[in-house]
Design an enzyme around this catalytic site. Structure first.
Site, mmCIF file in Angstrom:
data_model
loop_
_atom_site.group_PDB
_atom_site.id
_atom_site.type_symbol
_atom_site.label_atom_id
_atom_site.label_comp_id
_atom_site.label_asym_id
_atom_site.label_seq_id
_atom_site.Cartn_x
_atom_site.Cartn_y
_atom_site.Cartn_z
ATOM 1 N N SER A 207 46.867 -15.268 57.311
ATOM 2 C CA SER A 207 46.768 -15.863 58.643
ATOM 3 C C SER A 207 45.378 -16.429 58.782
ATOM 4 O O SER A 207 44.510 -16.174 57.959
ATOM 5 C CB SER A 207 47.021 -14.814 59.730
ATOM 6 O OG SER A 207 46.913 -15.390 61.006
ATOM 7 N N ARG B 281 52.057 -19.686 54.095
ATOM 8 C CA ARG B 281 53.042 -18.831 54.759
ATOM 9 C C ARG B 281 53.683 -19.600 55.903
ATOM 10 O O ARG B 281 53.003 -20.324 56.642
ATOM 11 C CB ARG B 281 52.356 -17.569 55.320
ATOM 12 C CG ARG B 281 53.316 -16.512 55.845
ATOM 13 C CD ARG B 281 54.083 -15.858 54.739
ATOM 14 N NE ARG B 281 54.874 -14.709 55.171
ATOM 15 C CZ ARG B 281 56.157 -14.756 55.508
ATOM 16 N NH1 ARG B 281 56.806 -15.916 55.504
ATOM 17 N NH2 ARG B 281 56.810 -13.663 55.869
ATOM 18 N N THR C 177 49.084 -11.974 66.340
ATOM 19 C CA THR C 177 48.829 -10.605 65.895
ATOM 20 C C THR C 177 48.894 -9.629 67.065
ATOM 21 O O THR C 177 49.485 -8.547 66.951
ATOM 22 C CB THR C 177 47.461 -10.516 65.199
ATOM 23 O OG1 THR C 177 47.433 -11.421 64.095
ATOM 24 C CG2 THR C 177 47.189 -9.111 64.700
ATOM 25 N N CYS D 249 57.430 -27.590 49.302
ATOM 26 C CA CYS D 249 56.952 -26.338 48.710
ATOM 27 C C CYS D 249 55.464 -26.469 48.401
ATOM 28 O O CYS D 249 55.061 -27.375 47.669
ATOM 29 C CB CYS D 249 57.722 -26.009 47.437
ATOM 30 S SG CYS D 249 57.049 -24.571 46.567
ATOM 31 N N CYS E 80 56.025 -18.800 43.079
ATOM 32 C CA CYS E 80 56.333 -18.600 44.495
ATOM 33 C C CYS E 80 55.305 -17.707 45.185
ATOM 34 O O CYS E 80 55.039 -16.584 44.740
ATOM 35 C CB CYS E 80 57.727 -17.990 44.630
ATOM 36 S SG CYS E 80 58.232 -17.682 46.331
ATOM 37 N N CYS F 253 56.171 -18.012 50.823
ATOM 38 C CA CYS F 253 55.959 -18.627 52.139
ATOM 39 C C CYS F 253 57.259 -18.774 52.912
ATOM 40 O O CYS F 253 57.239 -18.881 54.133
ATOM 41 C CB CYS F 253 55.253 -19.980 51.998
ATOM 42 S SG CYS F 253 56.298 -21.326 51.397
ATOM 43 N N CYS G 205 61.183 -22.963 51.780
ATOM 44 C CA CYS G 205 62.420 -23.481 51.192
ATOM 45 C C CYS G 205 63.644 -22.906 51.883
ATOM 46 O O CYS G 205 64.637 -23.603 52.109
ATOM 47 C CB CYS G 205 62.456 -23.203 49.697
ATOM 48 S SG CYS G 205 62.280 -21.451 49.263
#
Length: 542
Positions: A52, A296, A332, A486, A510, A513, A516
């Site tokens: 984040s 992410r 958060t 991606c 990968c 995130c 996809c």
């Protein structure tokens, strides 16, 4: 053939070691010290998969651990200077800072470090934490969630039991909290099993990409919070940047693109790399060194996209449900509070002689909390940008903020992100500059800095529900958009020059995130949980 597994029993099981899951664990042990609480996390350690910006509003943390400032997480830096910028290709104009983005009293943090710190607090209270333990299946018996299967390892690519095969364990509990974060693999199945999204707006998402830089001391201003809108994305695409200066000459820099964009030739990753070459941004980075990268997806649907939160035997907390406050660019505090409210409901339920299967007190108490009123008050701001574009969206945001003050008599709707792409032939192609290796970089060198790794001999965790659909839809109609959206180079169209295009999936790359799983035009890509510890291993500071 049924698999025999050992089983462990707990009062409460928590799936996911992010802020919501850890806050729930801590609150449970504060209220019910004798309760047995287990938390499983698919990352190699707590914080390994956490990504984040991040600026932390400490409201929930103040409630959970009032004296936390006496022993704060590493790199927590008080916010000092807010700047909100509008960018053209060569200029930067300072705009008035919207009230939601006023960060007085907040802290720039590494959210991974915050989670590591919370994990230590939870363990000190007696919470059993199992990192590297991926939950791959939900146990449902007679319609009630009874726990999860976790820790399955050693299945080969062919689906056979390899020499290191482990069947995993059944982790059983009276109540299971799902805190998997955005687009959780078990949570999305719970949505279907219990019809939890009935009557609510579709969730809408953004893709956030982040780099951690170390810059020269003379350029570093601890506490600086810098956001921008405008260039490089066009006004019909929701997007913007952040740049936060932590301690130790570190800078968190990132870019978010709303996944409701329409041009299939757009590449969020390349927009991010191009953004860093803006004169105002490049000046802050020159002479520095990029030391980490990650990506992410994040929930942007807010209030009108919150699903039903409870079902027999469990509940959904945190970003699995979607409590991000988009105008604040923060989630958060709301995620932690949701976990705390759920924990309080469980603590009461555990006292009863007959434990109710459904935690009705959790959604009721959450609706009475500050989380609900906060999200309800900004519910029309994000969909306003989707409906009216950048300029109309900013006017709508101003009206919602200053005139209606969050009490407008209407609620704007969302749409499914995957249905928004135009045909490739109907959209302009975008020519992105080549990375220079100094300020901008390619995908593979970026993935290297995420420390991503997956055990090679395991079933691919990225699956096409119908492999034949890719050529006729993704390639012929949209020009293989997955090869651009991606941010890790997982999807690659090969065989094009020979006239035999096919999709190659580089699952090793990968970074989890989930883009996809969200953006594929026919929802043909299914992101499943790989073996525990697989994926990125983000360093402290990310």
């Amino acid at each position: 053939m049924s698999v025999e597994r050992e089983a462990m029993e707990f009062d409460v099981l928590i799936v996911g070691g992010g802020p919501a899951g850890l806050a729930a664990a801590i609150r449970l042990k504060q209220l019910s010290p004798d309760a047995t609480v287990c938390l499983v996390e698919k990352g190699s350690e707590i914080g390994a998969h956490i990504l984040s910006g991040a600026v932390l509003e400490p409201r929930a943390l103040d409630e959970l651990i009032p004296d936390w400032r006496d022993d704060p997480p590493a790199l927590a830096t008080p916010a000092k200077d807010d700047r909100f910028m509008f960018l053209t290709e060569t200029k930067a104009f300072k705009l008035p800072t919207p009230p939601q983005m006023n960060n007085h009293g907040n802290y720039i943090v590494s959210l991974g470090n915050v989670c590591r710190w919370l994990g230590a607090k939870a363990e000190a209270l007696g919470v059993e934490i199992y990192p590297g333990f991926a939950a791959s299946e939900t146990l449902i018996e007679d319609g009630q969630v009874k726990g999860v299967v976790a820790g399955v390892m050693g299945i080969t690519k062919d689906g056979e039991e390899g020499p290191n095969y482990q069947p995993g364990m059944e982790l059983r509990a009276t109540y299971t909290l799902f805190a998997e974060g955005c687009r959780g693999s078990l949570t999305k199945k719970l949505f279907e099993t219990y019809n939890l999204r009935e009557g609510v707006q579709p969730q809408t998402f953004g893709l956030g990409m982040k780099e951690l830089w170390e810059i020269p001391k003379e350029k570093h201003t601890p506490g600086l919070i810098w956001h921008s809108v405008g260039w490089p994305v066009k006004s019909d695409t929701y997007g913007g940047s952040w740049l936060y200066m932590l301690g130790e000459n570190l800078v968190s820099i990132g870019f978010v693109v709303g996944l409701d964009y329409t041009n299939p030739w757009l590449s969020p990753f390349d927009e991010f790399q191009r953004f860093k070459h803006h004169p105002a941004v490049k000046a802050m980075l020159e002479g520095g060194k990029r030391i980490a990268y990650g990506a992410r997806a994040l929930n942007e649907g807010g209030f009108q996209s919150i699903p039903k939160l409870v079902f027999p035997g469990g509940a959904i907390i945190g970003d699995s449900a979607g409590f991000l406050n988009v105008p604040k660019i923060k989630g958060t505090h709301t995620s932690m509070k949701s976990g705390m409210v759920a924990a309080e409901a469980i603590a009461e339920a555990l006292k009863a002689e007959e434990r109710a299967p459904v935690l009705e007190a959790y959604p009721a108490n959450l609706r009475a909390s500050w989380v609900w009123s906060e999200l309800e008050g900004v519910r029309n701001i994000r969909p306003g940008f989707a409906k009216f574009g950048l300029w109309g969206g900013m006017v709508n945001a101003a009206l919602e903020t200053y005139v209606f003050r969050g009490k407008s008599p209407w609620t704007l709707a969302h749409h499914d992100d995957h249905s928004q792409l135009k045909k490739g032939s109907d959209a302009p192609k975008i020519a992105y500059p080549k990375p220079d290796g100094v300020i901008s970089f390619d995908r593979l060198s970026s993935v290297f800095l995420s420390n991503t790794n997956h055990e090679e001999d395991q079933p691919a965790h990225l699956k096409l529900k119908d492999p034949s659909r890719w050529k006729g839809v993704n390639w012929d109609t949209f020009g293989s958009p997955e090869s651009r959206y991606c941010p890790a180079g997982v999807y690659e169209a090969v065989g094009v020059e020979e006239g035999q295009p096919r999709l190659q999936i580089n699952a090793q790359n990968c970074v989890h995130c989930k883009t996809c799983d969200i953006k594929d035009p026919t929802q043909n890509i299914d992101w499943c949980t790989p073996e525990g510890s697989g994926g990125p291993n983000y360093i402290g500071g990310m």
